[in-house]
Design a protein around this motif. Structure first.
Motif, PDB file in Angstrom:
ATOM      1  N   LEU A  14       0.840  -1.245  -0.051  1.00  0.00           N
ATOM      2  CA  LEU A  14      -0.053   0.080  -0.105  1.00  0.00           C
ATOM      3  C   LEU A  14       0.704   1.295  -0.051  1.00  0.00           C
ATOM      4  CD1 LEU A  14      -2.888  -0.792   2.557  1.00  0.00           C
ATOM      5  CD2 LEU A  14      -2.851  -0.960  -0.018  1.00  0.00           C
ATOM      6  N   ALA A  15       1.975   1.079   0.804  1.00  0.00           N
ATOM      7  CA  ALA A  15       2.732   2.508   0.939  1.00  0.00           C
ATOM      8  C   ALA A  15       3.807   2.539  -0.368  1.00  0.00           C
ATOM      9  CB  ALA A  15       3.444   2.393   2.260  1.00  0.00           C
ATOM     10  N   GLY A  16       4.017   1.599  -0.668  1.00  0.00           N
ATOM     11  CA  GLY A  16       4.848   1.591  -1.990  1.00  0.00           C
ATOM     12  C   GLY A  16       6.451   1.571  -1.811  1.00  0.00           C
ATOM     13  N   ASN A  17       6.965   1.196  -0.329  1.00  0.00           N
ATOM     14  CA  ASN A  17       8.348   1.030  -0.339  1.00  0.00           C
ATOM     15  C   ASN A  17       8.348   0.542   1.307  1.00  0.00           C
ATOM     16  OD1 ASN A  17       9.049   3.400   1.766  1.00  0.00           O
ATOM     17  ND2 ASN A  17       8.219   4.515   0.061  1.00  0.00           N
ATOM     18  N   HIS A  18       9.760   0.057   1.381  1.00  0.00           N
ATOM     19  CA  HIS A  18      10.153  -0.867   2.596  1.00  0.00           C
ATOM     20  C   HIS A  18      10.230   0.004   3.993  1.00  0.00           C
ATOM     21  CE1 HIS A  18      12.730  -3.299   5.183  1.00  0.00           C
ATOM     22  NE2 HIS A  18      13.639  -2.399   5.099  1.00  0.00           N
ATOM     23  N   HIS A  19      10.815   1.308   3.808  1.00  0.00           N
ATOM     24  CA  HIS A  19      11.072   2.134   5.022  1.00  0.00           C
ATOM     25  C   HIS A  19       9.710   2.398   5.309  1.00  0.00           C
ATOM     26  CE1 HIS A  19      15.326   2.002   4.361  1.00  0.00           C
ATOM     27  NE2 HIS A  19      15.078   2.401   3.081  1.00  0.00           N
ATOM     28  N   GLU A  27       3.921   1.479  13.977  1.00  0.00           N
ATOM     29  CA  GLU A  27       2.575   2.399  14.609  1.00  0.00           C
ATOM     30  C   GLU A  27       1.492   1.560  14.807  1.00  0.00           C
ATOM     31  OE1 GLU A  27       1.857   6.320  12.981  1.00  0.00           O
ATOM     32  OE2 GLU A  27       3.946   6.468  12.157  1.00  0.00           O
ATOM     33  N   ALA A  28       1.159   0.677  13.723  1.00  0.00           N
ATOM     34  CA  ALA A  28      -0.136  -0.115  13.833  1.00  0.00           C
ATOM     35  C   ALA A  28      -0.070  -1.160  15.122  1.00  0.00           C
ATOM     36  CB  ALA A  28      -0.349  -0.832  12.492  1.00  0.00           C
ATOM     37  N   CYS A  29       1.281  -1.634  15.216  1.00  0.00           N
ATOM     38  CA  CYS A  29       1.381  -2.660  16.307  1.00  0.00           C
ATOM     39  C   CYS A  29       1.320  -2.124  17.534  1.00  0.00           C
ATOM     40  CB  CYS A  29       2.746  -3.263  16.327  1.00  0.00           C
ATOM     41  SG  CYS A  29       3.038  -4.508  15.108  1.00  0.00           S
ATOM     42  N   VAL A  30       1.787  -0.646  17.798  1.00  0.00           N
ATOM     43  CA  VAL A  30       1.528   0.042  19.135  1.00  0.00           C
ATOM     44  C   VAL A  30       0.136   0.113  19.277  1.00  0.00           C
ATOM     45  CG1 VAL A  30       1.903   2.514  19.997  1.00  0.00           C
ATOM     46  CG2 VAL A  30       3.817   1.287  18.993  1.00  0.00           C
ATOM     47  N   ARG A  31      -0.596   0.493  18.224  1.00  0.00           N
ATOM     48  CA  ARG A  31      -1.984   1.086  18.315  1.00  0.00           C
ATOM     49  C   ARG A  31      -2.782  -0.255  18.864  1.00  0.00           C
ATOM     50  NH1 ARG A  31      -5.812   4.922  15.558  1.00  0.00           N
ATOM     51  NH2 ARG A  31      -3.995   6.298  16.079  1.00  0.00           N
ATOM     52  N   ALA A  32      -2.274  -1.576  18.081  1.00  0.00           N
ATOM     53  CA  ALA A  32      -3.007  -2.763  18.263  1.00  0.00           C
ATOM     54  C   ALA A  32      -2.668  -3.309  19.701  1.00  0.00           C
ATOM     55  CB  ALA A  32      -2.544  -3.812  17.491  1.00  0.00           C
ATOM     56  N   MET A  33      -1.509  -2.911  20.467  1.00  0.00           N
ATOM     57  CA  MET A  33      -1.373  -3.196  21.847  1.00  0.00           C
ATOM     58  C   MET A  33      -2.224  -2.243  22.794  1.00  0.00           C
ATOM     59  SD  MET A  33       2.466  -4.156  21.831  1.00  0.00           S
ATOM     60  CE  MET A  33       3.374  -5.659  20.831  1.00  0.00           C
ATOM     61  N   ARG A  53      -4.179  -1.187   7.583  1.00  0.00           N
ATOM     62  CA  ARG A  53      -4.676  -0.706   6.309  1.00  0.00           C
ATOM     63  C   ARG A  53      -5.139   0.730   6.716  1.00  0.00           C
ATOM     64  NH1 ARG A  53      -9.933   0.355   4.598  1.00  0.00           N
ATOM     65  NH2 ARG A  53     -10.190   0.408   2.594  1.00  0.00           N
ATOM     66  N   ASN A  54      -5.756   0.901   7.999  1.00  0.00           N
ATOM     67  CA  ASN A  54      -6.180   2.283   8.229  1.00  0.00           C
ATOM     68  C   ASN A  54      -5.006   3.058   8.550  1.00  0.00           C
ATOM     69  OD1 ASN A  54      -8.955   1.520   8.105  1.00  0.00           O
ATOM     70  ND2 ASN A  54      -9.203   0.879  10.233  1.00  0.00           N
ATOM     71  N   MET A  55      -3.987   2.601   9.405  1.00  0.00           N
ATOM     72  CA  MET A  55      -2.757   3.204   9.532  1.00  0.00           C
ATOM     73  C   MET A  55      -2.074   3.681   8.121  1.00  0.00           C
ATOM     74  SD  MET A  55      -2.452   3.834  12.791  1.00  0.00           S
ATOM     75  CE  MET A  55      -0.692   4.394  12.631  1.00  0.00           C
ATOM     76  N   THR A  56      -2.088   2.950   7.336  1.00  0.00           N
ATOM     77  CA  THR A  56      -1.430   3.150   6.038  1.00  0.00           C
ATOM     78  C   THR A  56      -2.026   4.310   5.295  1.00  0.00           C
ATOM     79  OG1 THR A  56      -0.751   0.967   5.722  1.00  0.00           O
ATOM     80  CG2 THR A  56      -0.731   2.267   3.797  1.00  0.00           C
ATOM     81  N   TYR A  57      -3.457   4.266   5.493  1.00  0.00           N
ATOM     82  CA  TYR A  57      -4.372   5.457   4.590  1.00  0.00           C
ATOM     83  C   TYR A  57      -4.083   6.729   5.318  1.00  0.00           C
ATOM     84  CZ  TYR A  57      -6.165   2.157   1.199  1.00  0.00           C
ATOM     85  OH  TYR A  57      -6.162   1.185   0.149  1.00  0.00           O
ATOM     86  N   THR A  58      -4.027   6.547   6.646  1.00  0.00           N
ATOM     87  CA  THR A  58      -3.780   7.750   7.584  1.00  0.00           C
ATOM     88  C   THR A  58      -2.571   8.253   7.213  1.00  0.00           C
ATOM     89  OG1 THR A  58      -5.385   7.064   9.054  1.00  0.00           O
ATOM     90  CG2 THR A  58      -3.754   8.762  10.068  1.00  0.00           C
ATOM     91  N   TRP A  59      -1.421   7.431   7.357  1.00  0.00           N
ATOM     92  CA  TRP A  59       0.085   7.878   6.904  1.00  0.00           C
ATOM     93  C   TRP A  59       0.051   8.419   5.563  1.00  0.00           C
ATOM     94  CZ3 TRP A  59       3.837   7.247   3.682  1.00  0.00           C
ATOM     95  CH2 TRP A  59       5.452   7.488   4.233  1.00  0.00           C
ATOM     96  N   LEU A  60      -0.403   7.968   4.647  1.00  0.00           N
ATOM     97  CA  LEU A  60      -0.499   8.560   3.091  1.00  0.00           C
ATOM     98  C   LEU A  60      -1.331   9.590   2.988  1.00  0.00           C
ATOM     99  CD1 LEU A  60      -0.957   5.129   1.158  1.00  0.00           C
ATOM    100  CD2 LEU A  60       0.976   6.298   1.388  1.00  0.00           C
ATOM    101  N   LYS A  61      -2.151   9.876   3.684  1.00  0.00           N
ATOM    102  CA  LYS A  61      -2.886  11.132   3.536  1.00  0.00           C
ATOM    103  C   LYS A  61      -2.020  12.422   4.248  1.00  0.00           C
ATOM    104  CE  LYS A  61      -7.368  10.878   4.269  1.00  0.00           C
ATOM    105  NZ  LYS A  61      -8.754  10.739   4.567  1.00  0.00           N
TER     106      LYS A  61
END
Length: 112
Positions: A14-19, A27-33, A53-61
């Protein structure tokens, strides 16, 4: 976390790159915990991937401008349906490059 590889793969596509994917999954794992009490049982993989998925779209935005490529009627007329399956004769490198060019919403549907 048993689903960490799946979370990373989804974020990478979704983000298009490794980094960026590493940052998003972290961030998603921290949120899940932090919000683990909201998990009501069931499929933990789906739950984690929804967070990713939600974190990725928030990050991309926040971090990338959204671009739309308009297609006019003349361009649509040039597209020909040969009736042959597109993926049968394509090589893997070409398909990866084509996936990388898609907007995140379309890429998600194909990757999942």
């Amino acid at each position: 976390m048993p689903h960490l590889d799946a979370a990373y793969n989804l974020a990478r596509w979704l983000a298009g790159n490794h980094h960026d994917a590493e940052d998003i999954v972290q961030e998603a794992c921290v949120r899940a915990m932090r919000f683990g009490s909201g998990f009501r049982g069931g499929n933990s993989r789906s739950w984690l991937l929804a967070i990713v998925r939600n974190m990725t779209y928030t990050w991309l935005k926040k971090n990338r401008p959204q671009t739309m490529v308009p297609i006019n009627d003349e361009d649509l007329a040039e597209i020909e349906d040969t009736g042959a399956p597109a993926f049968d004769s394509a090589d893997a490198g070409f398909l990866r490059a084509a996936l990388g060019e898609l907007p995140a919403e379309f890429r998600e549907a194909i990757v999942l």
